[in-house]
Design a protein around this motif. Structure first.
Motif, PDB file in Angstrom:
ATOM      1  N   CYS A   1      -4.385   4.295   0.249  1.00 31.56           N
ATOM      2  CA  CYS A   1      -2.732   3.744   0.672  1.00 31.56           C
ATOM      3  C   CYS A   1      -2.281   3.905   2.089  1.00 31.56           C
ATOM      4  CB  CYS A   1      -1.900   5.005  -0.230  1.00 31.56           C
ATOM      5  SG  CYS A   1      -0.240   4.759   0.133  1.00 31.56           S
TER       6      CYS A   1
ATOM      7  N   TYR B   1      -1.350  10.837  -4.941  1.00 38.38           N
ATOM      8  CA  TYR B   1      -1.870  10.318  -3.455  1.00 38.38           C
ATOM      9  C   TYR B   1      -2.226  11.682  -2.626  1.00 38.38           C
ATOM     10  CZ  TYR B   1       0.422   5.788  -3.930  1.00 38.38           C
ATOM     11  OH  TYR B   1       0.704   4.739  -4.339  1.00 38.38           O
TER      12      TYR B   1
ATOM     13  N   GLY C   1       0.794  -1.075  -0.041  1.00 38.29           N
ATOM     14  CA  GLY C   1       0.085   0.058   0.098  1.00 38.29           C
ATOM     15  C   GLY C   1       0.973   1.079  -0.090  1.00 38.29           C
TER      16      GLY C   1
END
Lengths: 139, 139
Positions: free
Chosen positions: A101, A77, A30
């Motif tokens: 994540c 992200y 992740g």
DNA sequence: CGAATATCCTAAGGTAGCCTGAATATCAGG
DNA sequence: CCTGATATTCAGGCTACCTTAGGATATTCG
């Protein structure tokens, strides 16, 4: 500051305390590519954090943190958004992908913790944590 | 291969085992500047070791190991001597200074181990080692 | 308003710690 | 003595991670 710590973090801290240098953990699929990226993930607040704030927390220059954020932005992200409360500043905010994540990382950690309990038994795991706690408190 | 390990090494291995990356320890003032230098100190045999041998053991290229040895030679911790049994090869041999350096490192580690015993008690320290041992064996 | 302050960016530079590629010398076997 | 493997070295390159320097822009304070 004496928050609850999981066993692996305690191991790492103990190791570090004893005079060793450790690179921040890259746990599980992740997490993003670079170890240093976790310096962002570990700190970022749900509402978003400022670049300088993150830099101070990670004890690096804002410029260095800026590069990390650039990379994480490229990977989708995080995004940079203007700070509504201060028009000089921008907020670094997690995207859904970023949150996913982190979630994946946590799942990985939980899996490891589970494996430790399986290996040592619940009692042994508790014992280990107690011993590590003592070491950390003494340090 | 299941040699006796000190507690800090076990902590480090456990941490590594659990999916974290660690930089080799730099323990105490006895050790040279770079963490990677300990890859040499940890392996080198009393009679001396060959460069390629050290490289294989540290899992790096002979070229990279050559650089480490260059630096340690500069610091007068080791010297390169021709291998009497093979004129292609050279032996990397510890100097007195190198041996003193290792001794200082060991002293430092012993000090840390002692501090752990003081903190946890002899019983607690044994317990910690047992638990870590279990984790390492299971991994 | 003007000066000091805060935030951010770009650019250039440096170190550690590796790598690949290629040259040279030696060894071991047929 | 030729051949292929092995030992070392030199040269060049790469990535991660951090730095200093300088400048643009926005805000706050006297």
């Amino acid at each position: 500051m004496k928050q609850q710590l999981n066993t692996i973090a305690m191991l790492g801290q103990a190791y570090s305390l004893l005079g060793f240098k450790i690179v921040d953990g890259v746990v599980g699929a992740g997490f993003p590519q670079k170890p240093s990226h976790s310096a962002v993930f570990a700190q970022i607040r749900p509402e978003g954090s400022r670049l300088t704030e993150l830099a101070r927390g990670a004890n690096i220059t804002p410029q260095a943190m800026g590069e990390l954020v650039d990379e994480l932005e490229e990977l989708e992200y995080v995004v940079r958004r203007p700070d509504p409360t201060d028009r000089r500043a921008k907020l670094v905010v997690l995207t859904d992908k970023g949150r996913a994540c982190i979630a994946a990382g946590i799942t990985t950690i939980e899996g490891i913790e589970h494996r430790i309990t399986e290996t040592l038994g619940a009692h042994g795991h508790r014992q280990l944590r107690t011993l590590l706690r003592k070491l950390l408190d003494a340090g």
